[in-house]
Enzyme design. Structure first.
Site, PDB file in Angstrom:
ATOM      1  N   GLY A 110      -0.585  -3.351  -1.372  1.00 56.95           N
ATOM      2  CA  GLY A 110       0.646  -3.058  -2.086  1.00 56.95           C
ATOM      3  C   GLY A 110       1.370  -4.288  -2.594  1.00 56.95           C
ATOM      4  N   SER A 111       0.657  -5.408  -2.708  1.00 54.97           N
ATOM      5  CA  SER A 111       1.318  -6.657  -3.103  1.00 54.97           C
ATOM      6  C   SER A 111       1.222  -6.955  -4.595  1.00 54.97           C
ATOM      7  CB  SER A 111       0.746  -7.832  -2.309  1.00 54.97           C
ATOM      8  OG  SER A 111      -0.647  -7.968  -2.517  1.00 54.97           O
ATOM      9  N   GLY A 112       0.453  -6.155  -5.335  1.00 52.57           N
ATOM     10  CA  GLY A 112       0.427  -6.320  -6.782  1.00 52.57           C
ATOM     11  C   GLY A 112      -0.668  -7.204  -7.333  1.00 52.57           C
ATOM     12  N   LEU A 113      -1.643  -7.579  -6.493  1.00 54.61           N
ATOM     13  CA  LEU A 113      -2.754  -8.416  -6.959  1.00 54.61           C
ATOM     14  C   LEU A 113      -4.058  -7.632  -7.048  1.00 54.61           C
ATOM     15  CD1 LEU A 113      -2.128 -11.765  -4.994  1.00 54.61           C
ATOM     16  CD2 LEU A 113      -1.302 -11.101  -7.259  1.00 54.61           C
ATOM     17  N   GLY A 114      -3.962  -6.317  -6.993  1.00 57.37           N
ATOM     18  CA  GLY A 114      -5.162  -5.488  -7.119  1.00 57.37           C
ATOM     19  C   GLY A 114      -5.974  -5.405  -5.844  1.00 57.37           C
ATOM     20  N   SER A 116      -6.422  -3.135  -3.367  1.00 52.94           N
ATOM     21  CA  SER A 116      -7.202  -1.939  -3.033  1.00 52.94           C
ATOM     22  C   SER A 116      -8.476  -1.846  -3.863  1.00 52.94           C
ATOM     23  CB  SER A 116      -6.350  -0.682  -3.235  1.00 52.94           C
ATOM     24  OG  SER A 116      -5.256  -0.663  -2.349  1.00 52.94           O
ATOM     25  N   ASP A 160      -8.251  -3.698 -12.457  1.00 59.17           N
ATOM     26  CA  ASP A 160      -8.545  -4.420 -11.224  1.00 59.17           C
ATOM     27  C   ASP A 160     -10.032  -4.417 -10.890  1.00 59.17           C
ATOM     28  OD1 ASP A 160      -5.832  -4.724 -11.109  1.00 59.17           O
ATOM     29  OD2 ASP A 160      -5.523  -3.154  -9.615  1.00 59.17           O
TER      30      ASP A 160
END
Length: 341
Positions: A110-114, A116, A160
């Site tokens: 959930g940190s925004g760097l893809g 998952s 991503d």
């Protein structure tokens, strides 16, 4: 034998959100992103005990299941089980009576760097190494996308999976029928060095559930909300602007281009920013950053700031007042890598 893989996380520089259906299906999307030296890692150890063992080492999560497929999708480690179920469905019985899957990601979920999608690519890569699966780059990225968006019904875009698979700095185009074109950019080293020096990656120590923001974005397109759709058009234009700036070496225009995109990104859906994130952004601007954005869908996680000349030091000092963490990184040219030992 141990079968390993690592896939790089990415920084989205422009066009974020235009890779999400139905916008990309109706209008075509464009994104510019770059992979960095933060990774999702996976390792598979074949066993002979009739069990599938999971160890998510970064999150200290463990689980054991009987090696009976498909594994249950029950809210516990579904991302990993989704990959296993799809590989079993498409390619048949695993050549052992069980295995252990160990994973580690260098950034929080959930940190925004893809994170998952990159983890899905890494796990698929480890299975491809073990089972010698005939997957080219486009095949691997599309399969990862299909597992997340179709099998597991998780909301999100397409960038991503392709960034993690291909690596490097890419201008990506997205069209209907899941058509994706990855255009690697040949950027001079001096331009990339300057971008890397001036681009500060800041973790706000918050995470968010990107699916809710993305679902609203999708609904805005379906409901033909003009403001949201117009904002996405501008973000697609931003991707072209960013590509030209990088190729021409107009590096100090990047802050302005980031700021331009951030203003429109906030109009795509509610929750992309909040008072805390706005305060961080304004403080960085006052300290010398010429622009920036929230990474990924928004709502929290990482932010990036472009700091021209030598302003990065003042910006980093100001960011310390908000807690969080400035993350060191370097750009990487390689996408997923697999090996066995």
């Amino acid at each position: 034998m141990i079968y390993r893989s690592k896939a790089p996380l990415r920084i989205g520089l422009a066009g974020g959100g235009t890779d999400v259906s139905p916008y990309s299906d109706l209008y075509g999307g464009a994104i510019l992103n770059a992979t960095v030296s933060l990774y999702a890692r996976a390792a598979i150890e074949p066993l002979d005990n009739g069990q599938v063992i999971f160890e998510c080492a970064d999150r200290r999560e463990f689980a054991t299941y009987d090696a009976v497929y498909p594994l249950p999708i029950d809210g516990n480690l579904d991302l990993l089980k989704g990959v296993i179920n799809r590989v079993y469905k498409d390619y048949g019985k695993f050549p052992s009576n069980g295995f252990k899957l160990t994973t580690f990601v260098d950034a929080p979920a959930g940190s925004g760097l893809g994170t998952s999608s990159t983890l899905v690519v890494a796990v698929l890569g480890a299975f491809a190494e073990w089972l010698k699966l005939p997957l080219g780059e486009y095949d691997l990225a599309h399969l990862a996308y299909s597992i997340e968006r179709e099998d597991l019904q998780q909301a999100g875009g397409k960038q991503d999976q392709y960034a993690a698979t291909f690596g490097g700095v890419n201008f990506m185009e997205f069209y209907k029928n899941d058509k994706v074109i990855v255009n690697p950019l040949r950027i001079k080293d001096v331009y990339l060095h300057e971008l890397e020096n001036n681009l500060v990656l800041f973790y706000t120590s918050t995470s968010r559930l990107s699916s809710s923001i993305i679902s609203e974005q999708q609904k805005n397109v379906t409901d033909k909300k003009d403001d949201s759709i117009e904002a996405m058009h501008h973000l697609k234009d931003q991707a072209v602007m960013m590509k030209e700036a990088l190729l021409r070496g107009s590096i100090d225009k990047i802050g302005e281009i980031l700021d331009y995109g951030f203003e429109y990104k906030k109009k795509m859906a509610k929750g992309i920013t909040n008072p805390q994130l706005d305060e961080i952004y304004e403080a960085a601007r006052k300290a010398g950053a010429s622009g920036g954005k929230i990474s990924g869908a928004g709502g929290g996680g990482f932010m990036i700031f472009y700091c021209p000349k030598n302003t990065r030091f003042a910006v980093v000092d100001v960011l310390k007042n908000f807690g969080g963490d400035v993350k060191r990184y370097s750009f990487t040219n390689n996408g997923i890598q697999t090996w066995s030992i």
